[in-house]
Design a protein around this motif. Structure first.
Motif, PDB file in Angstrom:
ATOM      1  N   GLU A 180       0.995  -0.583   0.108  1.00 50.07           N
ATOM      2  CA  GLU A 180      -0.082  -0.015   0.411  1.00 50.07           C
ATOM      3  C   GLU A 180       1.053   1.179  -0.093  1.00 50.07           C
ATOM      4  OE1 GLU A 180      -2.912   0.055   3.577  1.00 50.07           O
ATOM      5  OE2 GLU A 180      -3.950  -1.652   2.529  1.00 50.07           O
ATOM      6  N   GLU A 181       1.907   1.453   0.402  1.00 46.24           N
ATOM      7  CA  GLU A 181       2.872   2.373   1.040  1.00 46.24           C
ATOM      8  C   GLU A 181       4.209   2.048   0.006  1.00 46.24           C
ATOM      9  OE1 GLU A 181       5.077   5.162   4.062  1.00 46.24           O
ATOM     10  OE2 GLU A 181       2.905   4.720   4.515  1.00 46.24           O
ATOM     11  N   LEU A 182       5.016   2.819  -0.854  1.00 47.93           N
ATOM     12  CA  LEU A 182       6.190   2.615  -1.105  1.00 47.93           C
ATOM     13  C   LEU A 182       6.909   4.439  -1.253  1.00 47.93           C
ATOM     14  CD1 LEU A 182       8.137   0.704  -2.638  1.00 47.93           C
ATOM     15  CD2 LEU A 182       7.760   1.546  -4.393  1.00 47.93           C
ATOM     16  N   ASN A 183       7.745   4.433  -0.481  1.00 54.01           N
ATOM     17  CA  ASN A 183       8.464   4.918  -0.284  1.00 54.01           C
ATOM     18  C   ASN A 183      10.576   5.405  -0.496  1.00 54.01           C
ATOM     19  OD1 ASN A 183      10.040   7.411   0.646  1.00 54.01           O
ATOM     20  ND2 ASN A 183       9.286   7.915   2.366  1.00 54.01           N
ATOM     21  N   LEU A 184      10.624   6.002  -1.374  1.00 51.21           N
ATOM     22  CA  LEU A 184      11.969   5.394  -1.976  1.00 51.21           C
ATOM     23  C   LEU A 184      12.667   7.066  -2.864  1.00 51.21           C
ATOM     24  CD1 LEU A 184      11.158   3.322  -5.876  1.00 51.21           C
ATOM     25  CD2 LEU A 184      12.112   3.085  -3.259  1.00 51.21           C
ATOM     26  N   SER A 185      11.996   7.863  -1.601  1.00 51.17           N
ATOM     27  CA  SER A 185      12.540   9.605  -1.753  1.00 51.17           C
ATOM     28  C   SER A 185      14.419   9.867  -1.204  1.00 51.17           C
ATOM     29  CB  SER A 185      12.236  10.504  -0.577  1.00 51.17           C
ATOM     30  OG  SER A 185      10.639  10.432  -1.545  1.00 51.17           O
ATOM     31  N   TRP A 186      14.806  10.452  -2.079  1.00 48.06           N
ATOM     32  CA  TRP A 186      16.490  10.775  -1.705  1.00 48.06           C
ATOM     33  C   TRP A 186      17.239   9.508  -2.237  1.00 48.06           C
ATOM     34  CZ3 TRP A 186      15.727  15.539  -0.177  1.00 48.06           C
ATOM     35  CH2 TRP A 186      14.334  15.898   0.423  1.00 48.06           C
ATOM     36  N   ASN A 187      16.730   8.758  -3.137  1.00 49.80           N
ATOM     37  CA  ASN A 187      17.472   7.899  -4.089  1.00 49.80           C
ATOM     38  C   ASN A 187      17.596   8.177  -5.581  1.00 49.80           C
ATOM     39  OD1 ASN A 187      17.924   5.386  -2.514  1.00 49.80           O
ATOM     40  ND2 ASN A 187      16.080   5.564  -1.741  1.00 49.80           N
ATOM     41  N   ARG A 188      18.739   8.947  -6.037  1.00 48.83           N
ATOM     42  CA  ARG A 188      18.959   9.293  -7.119  1.00 48.83           C
ATOM     43  C   ARG A 188      18.440   8.726  -8.130  1.00 48.83           C
ATOM     44  NH1 ARG A 188      17.815  14.858  -6.866  1.00 48.83           N
ATOM     45  NH2 ARG A 188      19.212  15.152  -9.216  1.00 48.83           N
ATOM     46  N   LYS A 189      19.156   7.962  -7.920  1.00 47.96           N
ATOM     47  CA  LYS A 189      18.813   6.594  -8.592  1.00 47.96           C
ATOM     48  C   LYS A 189      17.127   6.430  -9.247  1.00 47.96           C
ATOM     49  CE  LYS A 189      23.812   6.115  -9.844  1.00 47.96           C
ATOM     50  NZ  LYS A 189      24.370   6.969 -10.775  1.00 47.96           N
ATOM     51  N   VAL A 213      10.550  11.965  -3.494  1.00 42.95           N
ATOM     52  CA  VAL A 213      10.920  13.248  -2.891  1.00 42.95           C
ATOM     53  C   VAL A 213      12.244  12.782  -4.100  1.00 42.95           C
ATOM     54  CG1 VAL A 213      11.652  14.755  -1.669  1.00 42.95           C
ATOM     55  CG2 VAL A 213       9.848  13.504  -1.661  1.00 42.95           C
ATOM     56  N   ASP A 214      13.048  14.203  -4.459  1.00 44.26           N
ATOM     57  CA  ASP A 214      14.021  13.916  -5.307  1.00 44.26           C
ATOM     58  C   ASP A 214      14.533  12.848  -5.436  1.00 44.26           C
ATOM     59  OD1 ASP A 214      16.832  15.713  -5.234  1.00 44.26           O
ATOM     60  OD2 ASP A 214      17.439  15.409  -3.101  1.00 44.26           O
ATOM     61  N   CYS A 215      14.548  12.342  -6.280  1.00 45.59           N
ATOM     62  CA  CYS A 215      14.488  10.723  -7.535  1.00 45.59           C
ATOM     63  C   CYS A 215      15.134  11.344  -8.554  1.00 45.59           C
ATOM     64  CB  CYS A 215      13.097  10.173  -6.706  1.00 45.59           C
ATOM     65  SG  CYS A 215      13.625   9.467  -5.908  1.00 45.59           S
ATOM     66  N   ALA A 216      15.847  12.292  -8.899  1.00 40.84           N
ATOM     67  CA  ALA A 216      15.875  12.948 -10.104  1.00 40.84           C
ATOM     68  C   ALA A 216      14.978  12.533 -10.859  1.00 40.84           C
ATOM     69  CB  ALA A 216      17.958  12.457 -10.217  1.00 40.84           C
ATOM     70  N   LEU A 217      13.472  12.548 -10.977  1.00 43.29           N
ATOM     71  CA  LEU A 217      13.559  12.035 -12.060  1.00 43.29           C
ATOM     72  C   LEU A 217      13.013  12.813 -13.233  1.00 43.29           C
ATOM     73  CD1 LEU A 217       9.150  11.392  -9.785  1.00 43.29           C
ATOM     74  CD2 LEU A 217      11.345   9.674 -10.345  1.00 43.29           C
ATOM     75  N   THR A 218      12.804  11.635 -14.409  1.00 37.03           N
ATOM     76  CA  THR A 218      12.989  13.061 -15.948  1.00 37.03           C
ATOM     77  C   THR A 218      11.624  12.923 -15.975  1.00 37.03           C
ATOM     78  OG1 THR A 218      13.042  10.822 -17.083  1.00 37.03           O
ATOM     79  CG2 THR A 218      15.175  11.338 -16.880  1.00 37.03           C
ATOM     80  N   SER A 219      11.620  13.731 -17.424  1.00 36.63           N
ATOM     81  CA  SER A 219      10.695  14.301 -18.192  1.00 36.63           C
ATOM     82  C   SER A 219       9.649  12.765 -18.286  1.00 36.63           C
ATOM     83  CB  SER A 219      10.724  15.195 -19.240  1.00 36.63           C
ATOM     84  OG  SER A 219       9.812  15.050 -20.151  1.00 36.63           O
ATOM     85  N   GLU A 220      10.716  11.587 -19.055  1.00 36.54           N
ATOM     86  CA  GLU A 220      10.014  10.500 -18.983  1.00 36.54           C
ATOM     87  C   GLU A 220       9.257   9.718 -17.796  1.00 36.54           C
ATOM     88  OE1 GLU A 220      13.198  11.514 -20.042  1.00 36.54           O
ATOM     89  OE2 GLU A 220      12.556  11.787 -22.366  1.00 36.54           O
ATOM     90  N   ASP A 221      10.055  10.049 -17.354  1.00 30.99           N
ATOM     91  CA  ASP A 221       9.596   9.195 -15.989  1.00 30.99           C
ATOM     92  C   ASP A 221       8.270   9.693 -15.542  1.00 30.99           C
ATOM     93  OD1 ASP A 221      11.928   7.352 -15.013  1.00 30.99           O
ATOM     94  OD2 ASP A 221      12.148   9.476 -14.766  1.00 30.99           O
ATOM     95  N   GLY A 222       7.819  11.049 -15.596  1.00 29.80           N
ATOM     96  CA  GLY A 222       6.766  12.140 -15.315  1.00 29.80           C
ATOM     97  C   GLY A 222       5.505  11.691 -16.284  1.00 29.80           C
ATOM     98  N   ALA A 223       6.281  11.112 -17.487  1.00 32.37           N
ATOM     99  CA  ALA A 223       5.442  10.815 -18.346  1.00 32.37           C
ATOM    100  C   ALA A 223       4.758   8.881 -18.395  1.00 32.37           C
ATOM    101  CB  ALA A 223       5.541  10.559 -20.117  1.00 32.37           C
ATOM    102  N   PHE A 224       5.556   8.295 -17.652  1.00 31.77           N
ATOM    103  CA  PHE A 224       4.994   7.083 -17.671  1.00 31.77           C
ATOM    104  C   PHE A 224       3.908   7.189 -16.226  1.00 31.77           C
ATOM    105  CE2 PHE A 224       5.768   3.831 -14.261  1.00 31.77           C
ATOM    106  CZ  PHE A 224       5.404   2.751 -15.490  1.00 31.77           C
TER     107      PHE A 224
END
Length: 559
Positions: A180-189, A213-224
């Motif tokens: 139900e909950e997944l937190n991967l914040s502050w992991n740039r990879k 949070v602060d995961c260096a998400l790309t525009s492609e990640d956002g589209a996904f």
């Protein structure tokens, strides 16, 4: 040998002391059976030399059967080892939760964590966040994730996950369908790899919270993410803060919101949002009818985005928290928000801080805050308020009886005008935090505040910030220190001076120490750049010795 294995001189077993962890890993019924087997074997040892007449002969096979089973002994040994490992970390496996956040886990520790998993088949929450050495070793856990298939919460924030870790996690998520909950914040990879992590999520998944949070998400990640949102019908919390590149795919994300009607929390703090971004989001807000918290703060290019009346924002009737601090709001933005914010009748927290351009245009907006009776927190520090806007705010705040946090710091116009808040301070029976840092307060303001305190108001106040108000003379500080004793629930007080200013402590310091003997809750007193005399240093030392209180006087002893 452990206490469960120790024997007395008479050969009888001592009573085992059942630890929490042993109880967690094994049943008490199983331990009692082991104790019975040992007592039987002890009796055999005592009678083996001189068997009684008529006693049936004990065969080697029977004797072997009476010994503890090796698997049972091995299980008990593992339980003890697990207990020792958790004790070393100062942690416990509580019910269905294993929290190992900020434990400085090493690679060897990670192997110990893996060894715990078979003993925790009902585990529902696993938190190993803020452990740098998890990175590169996550596969040790993901390979065994099937052992904890009931897992509902997985937190891996700030673990320095590698690309391989991210790939392994994506494969493992398919064997924990209850997540139900997944937190991967502050992991740039995570950035650039979001599809590898979430591609296994199918329609009908139970995900309620996603934090990147602060995961260096790309525009492609956002589209996904935008494409994935329609299959996340249970999603309630989405935090994409500090990912500036997702601005390019905001259209896709906004389209996904149209089918995510259960969303309650949306955080886009510091995402590089622009004026156009607000227009895109505003069109999607009308589909988020259950939204409770909206954070658009620290988007400095957002200014001007609200100039056209934000009709979508006005439809968020259930909104409880609106954070627009440091968004470069313009005068025209304020005019539009004046029409919208009063309609958000369930609003409990409003943060408009660090928007310096709104000051002279905010009179109408601030006057209409009276229509928000549920407001508990009002943050409006560093907004360059002028006299008219502060007067409007003071008049409106009288109608906010539930106010608990009131932050007016860095608004110079308050100096000499604090009396305008007289009725508010008298009526705000719930006020817990009052911040007036760098407000150009004068001696009369502090004398007024002292009189309010003396008459029994502000009884619930826990934090009071009067720092960076350097124009108050000893008379004002004396009046305040003589009456601060009536703030019985106060825990923090800050009267520090500006970094460029140093002043000698006046005789009021003695009154402050006397007041501290009556304030049993206080733990922190900020007095930076106040210079104590030798006698005052001795008084402070005697106070600390006599009262043995854990009060931290931060007065820059290094000066």
């Amino acid at each position: 040998m452990s206490q469960t294995k120790k024997k007395t001189a008479s050969g009888e077993d001592t009573k085992p002391q059942i630890s929490f962890i042993n109880k967690f890993f094994r049943g008490s019924k199983h331990r009692s059976s082991i104790a019975e087997i040992r007592r039987e074997s002890n009796g055999l040892e005592k009678n083996n030399c001189q068997p009684n007449v008529g006693t049936q002969e004990i065969t080697a096979t029977d004797f072997a059967k009476s010994q503890p089973d090796s698997s049972e002994m091995e299980g008990e040994s593992k339980a003890e080892k697990n207990e020792q490992f958790l004790q070393k970390l100062g942690k416990k496996a509580v019910n269905k939760c294993l929290g190992l956040s900020s434990c400085g886990l090493t690679t060897a520790d990670m192997r110990e964590v893996v060894a715990l998993l078979p003993s925790l088949p009902d585990l529902e929450e696993l938190d190993i966040s803020w452990n740098d050495f998890v990175g590169g070793t996550l596969h040790l856990i993901t390979q065994q994730m099937h052992l904890v298939s009931k897992l509902k919460v997985l937190r891996l924030g700030s673990c320095r996950l590698t690309t391989d870790d991210v790939g392994a996690l994506g494969e493992a998520l398919k064997v924990i369908p209850e997540l139900e909950e997944l937190n991967l914040s502050w992991n740039r990879k995570v950035g650039g790899n979001l599809p590898r992590i979430l591609q296994k999520f199918q329609e009908g998944n139970k995900i309620r919270t996603l934090e990147f949070v602060d995961c260096a998400l790309t525009s492609e990640d956002g589209a996904f993410m935008g494409q994935l949102l329609p299959v996340m019908q249970n999603l309630e919390v989405l935090d994409l803060s500090i990912n500036k590149n997702i601005r390019g795919s905001l259209n896709s994300i906004a389209q996904g919101f149209k089918t995510t009607s259960n969303l309650k929390v949306l955080k886009l703090h510091s995402c590089g949002l622009s004026q156009n971004s607000i227009k895109i989001l505003d069109a999607a807000f009308r589909y988020l009818c259950k939204l409770r918290r909206l954070d658009l703060s620290c988007n400095k290019d957002l200014g001007g985005g609200f100039e056209d009346s934000p009709a979508g924002l006005a439809t968020l009737g259930h909104l409880q928290v609106l954070d627009l601090h440091q968004c470069s709001l313009t005068g025209d933005d304020v005019v539009s928000l004046t029409q919208v914010i009063p309609l958000l009748s369930n609003l409990q927290e409003l943060d408009l801080s660090a928007n310096k351009k709104m000051g002279c245009s905010s009179e109408n907006l601030l006057s209409r805050l009276r229509f928000l009776p549920a407001l508990k927190s009002l943050q409006i520090h560093n907004c360059a308020l002028d006299g008219e806007s502060f007067t409007a705010l003071a008049e409106a705040s009288v109608h906010l009886p539930g106010l608990e946090i009131f932050n007016l710091s860095w608004n110079k116009c308050i100096g000499g005008n604090l009396k305008l808040l007289q009725e508010t301070l008298k009526l705000s029976a719930s006020l817990q935090v009052l911040e007036l840092s760098s407000c150009s307060l004068v001696t009369g303001d502090l004398a007024f505040l002292a009189s309010i305190i003396q008459t029994g108001h502000l009884g619930k106040l826990r934090k009071l910030d009067l720092s960076y108000n350097d124009n108050i003379c000893d008379t004002g500080w004396t009046a305040f220190c003589q009456n601060v004793q009536f703030l019985k629930e106060l825990t923090e007080l800050d009267i520090s001076l500006r970094p460029s200013n140093f002043q000698d402590c006046g005789p009021w310091f003695g009154h402050l120490l006397c007041a501290m003997t009556k304030l049993l809750e206080i733990t922190e007193i900020g007095m930076k750049r106040w210079i104590l005399s030798t006698l005052q240093e001795e008084e402070l030392e005697c106070f600390n010795q006599d009262h043995k209180r854990s009060i931290h006087f931060d007065h820059g002893r290094f000066q």
